[in-house]
Design a protein around this motif. Sequence first.
Motif, short mmCIF file in Angstrom:
data_model
loop_
_atom_site.label_atom_id
_atom_site.label_comp_id
_atom_site.label_asym_id
_atom_site.label_seq_id
_atom_site.Cartn_x
_atom_site.Cartn_y
_atom_site.Cartn_z
N ARG A 349 0.86 -1.20 0.00
CA ARG A 349 0.00 0.00 0.00
C ARG A 349 0.89 1.24 0.00
N VAL A 350 0.50 2.22 0.79
CA VAL A 350 1.29 3.44 0.85
C VAL A 350 1.82 3.62 2.27
N GLY A 351 3.12 3.74 2.39
CA GLY A 351 3.73 3.90 3.72
C GLY A 351 3.53 5.30 4.26
N ASN A 352 3.73 5.45 5.55
CA ASN A 352 3.46 6.71 6.24
C ASN A 352 4.56 7.06 7.21
N PRO A 353 4.50 8.30 7.73
CA PRO A 353 5.39 8.62 8.85
C PRO A 353 4.97 7.85 10.11
N TRP A 354 5.94 7.60 10.95
CA TRP A 354 5.71 6.90 12.23
C TRP A 354 6.04 7.85 13.39
N PHE A 355 5.38 7.62 14.51
CA PHE A 355 5.71 8.42 15.70
C PHE A 355 7.13 8.13 16.18
N LEU A 356 7.49 6.84 16.16
CA LEU A 356 8.78 6.52 16.78
C LEU A 356 9.97 7.05 15.97
N THR A 357 9.81 7.12 14.65
CA THR A 357 10.91 7.63 13.84
C THR A 357 10.98 9.17 13.92
N THR A 358 9.81 9.80 14.01
CA THR A 358 9.80 11.26 14.13
C THR A 358 10.38 11.66 15.49
N ALA A 359 9.99 10.93 16.53
CA ALA A 359 10.55 11.22 17.87
C ALA A 359 12.06 10.96 17.89
N ALA A 360 12.52 9.99 17.09
CA ALA A 360 13.96 9.69 17.07
C ALA A 360 14.75 10.89 16.51
N LEU A 361 14.16 11.59 15.56
CA LEU A 361 14.84 12.78 15.02
C LEU A 361 14.87 13.90 16.06
N ALA A 362 13.83 13.95 16.90
CA ALA A 362 13.86 14.92 18.01
C ALA A 362 15.02 14.55 18.93
N SER A 363 15.07 13.29 19.32
CA SER A 363 16.16 12.83 20.20
C SER A 363 17.51 13.19 19.60
N TYR A 364 17.62 12.98 18.29
CA TYR A 364 18.90 13.23 17.66
C TYR A 364 19.30 14.70 17.76
N SER A 365 18.37 15.60 17.50
CA SER A 365 18.71 17.03 17.55
C SER A 365 19.20 17.42 18.95
N TYR A 366 18.48 16.95 19.96
CA TYR A 366 18.88 17.29 21.35
C TYR A 366 20.24 16.68 21.68
N ARG A 367 20.39 15.41 21.32
CA ARG A 367 21.64 14.75 21.70
C ARG A 367 22.83 15.34 20.96
N LEU A 368 22.60 15.80 19.74
CA LEU A 368 23.70 16.43 19.01
C LEU A 368 24.10 17.73 19.71
N ALA A 369 23.11 18.49 20.16
CA ALA A 369 23.42 19.73 20.87
C ALA A 369 24.30 19.43 22.09
N TRP A 370 23.89 18.47 22.90
CA TRP A 370 24.66 18.13 24.10
C TRP A 370 26.03 17.54 23.75
N SER A 371 26.07 16.72 22.71
CA SER A 371 27.34 16.07 22.36
C SER A 371 28.38 17.07 21.89
N LEU A 372 27.94 18.01 21.05
CA LEU A 372 28.89 19.01 20.56
C LEU A 372 29.39 19.86 21.73
N LYS A 373 28.49 20.15 22.64
CA LYS A 373 28.85 20.99 23.79
C LYS A 373 29.98 20.36 24.61
N LYS A 374 30.04 19.04 24.61
CA LYS A 374 31.08 18.35 25.37
C LYS A 374 32.47 18.51 24.76
N GLU A 375 32.47 18.76 23.44
CA GLU A 375 33.76 18.91 22.78
C GLU A 375 34.25 20.35 22.94
N GLU A 376 35.56 20.52 22.82
CA GLU A 376 36.10 21.88 22.94
C GLU A 376 35.76 22.68 21.69
#
Length: 480
Positions: A349-376
């Motif tokens: 049929r036709v695939g759709n967006p999922w909640f868990l994958t959209t939330a994963a991109l949210a997690s990624y944005s936040y974690r990238l912010a924190w991860s970069l902050k740890k580096e000099e």
Amino acid sequence: MFSKLKYLKLFFILNAIYTPILSNAANANFEKWILKEYNISQTKMLANFSRPDTVKGTIVAAPSYENPNYYYHWIRDGSVAIGSVILLLENEPDESIRKNLQQHIQNFIEVSKIHQNQNTPAGLGEVKFMPSGEAFLGTWMRPQNDGPAIRALVLSYYALNLIDKGQIDFVKNNLYNEAWPANTLIKKDLEYISNEWKEPCFDIWEEVYGDHFFTRLIQAQALNIGSQLAEKLNDPGAAHWYKTQSLLIKDSLKEFWNAKAMQIDATKNYLNNHDKESNLDTAALLAITSVGCSCNQDFGISDPRTIATAQKLKDVFEKLYPINLTYPKLGTAIGRYPEDTYNGYESGRVGNPWFLTTAALASYSYRLAWSLKKEESFIITEITQPYFKYILRNNPELQKAFEIGTTIKTNSPLFQELFKALFKEGDRYLKRVRFHMDSDGSMSEQFNRTTGYMQGAENLTMSYTAFIRSVLSRNNLIPF
Ligand code: NOJ
Ligand code: NOJ
């Protein structure tokens, strides 16, 4: 579930972090919603645990008996969920809630022993188990070797915590000891993974048979943490073997980087790739946000290859789903992979967006912010520049500073702005999730790419788990 103490604790953390960043009423409202949905997600996720018509410890993928029938304990879904319970426990001050969470983990350990002892065609790579605890033996896509790896990973992490608290006897009796042949839960999984990782299996979406980035990355991390556990429990030979295999797997991951397409490929050596011509799949990012280190190598959060893949996923899904154009202010709705044809009930049929994958991109944005902050500091390269330019799209002046070859110091005002923009991006994804969920805070598996309405299994366990992880990521509370 909603304790006052917890509210206060989270509110305190949020306030300390965001007061300088966000201050108006709309944001206060959004913050309140996050807390509310965080609690709703816990309640609704836990409602899928140990249901009365299941053997205690069983975690159903969704409380749905038909169309689709998700009334099984998938090793993957159950282990991902219990992983989030372990993290919730770490952050929970209320004693009665802690007891309840601990009991759920204990039940999971017991039912996992039952699962492991079933006679199955795929050994520990068997995929899903019935409410009775017996394996589902009908035709299925087996083996799926990510399951035992996720289970070993989250339980090894838990076991290390217990050892730190002096509960070594419990760990030896229930989770890991050096007995050979292996007769404990974690060691059995580690033996299976360390001997089987080179073998092809089905991917996490149960469709493609081959070698998968998701499965390999989780296996590597499970063996890495597992070797620390073996070391602590005086099993040096095993510790060495697990570590060696973990490094070999890590090394094999290099092959998944596709420099031409600027993405991490989902699968190699497949028999039939389910028409996934792009080989682009949110699974890669899901693996990294689940176990990736906060580092810029080995496919960690701030590894340029990871950053490029996040950007590619955003670009592709943005164009693919009409709702992304209808509501452009919300974060991009994200699916499994662009060629997906599973609509939550049937394939083709036709695939759709999922909640868990959209939330994963949210997690990624936040974690990238924190991860970069740890580096000099970090350097803008041609691989990462498109992502940063996109994140800074509302600030052309700032964008100019992100030229290829520039070093960004993380104590600079420039970085402060980037950090804020990454947070905003994460929040946009959560606003997308909020927009398409039910008004009572419940989430199905998918939401329609054109109408935006929910479809597929209702109250999917992993939708709630993903939301919980995104809030923990926002608060910098993901330890691994
Ligand atoms: C059910 C699976 O769980 C889903 O991921 C898949 O897309 C369909 N079957 C079709 O194989
Ligand atoms: C389909 C998904 O593709 C798969 O990852 C999951 O394990 C099952 N549904 C059950 O939720």
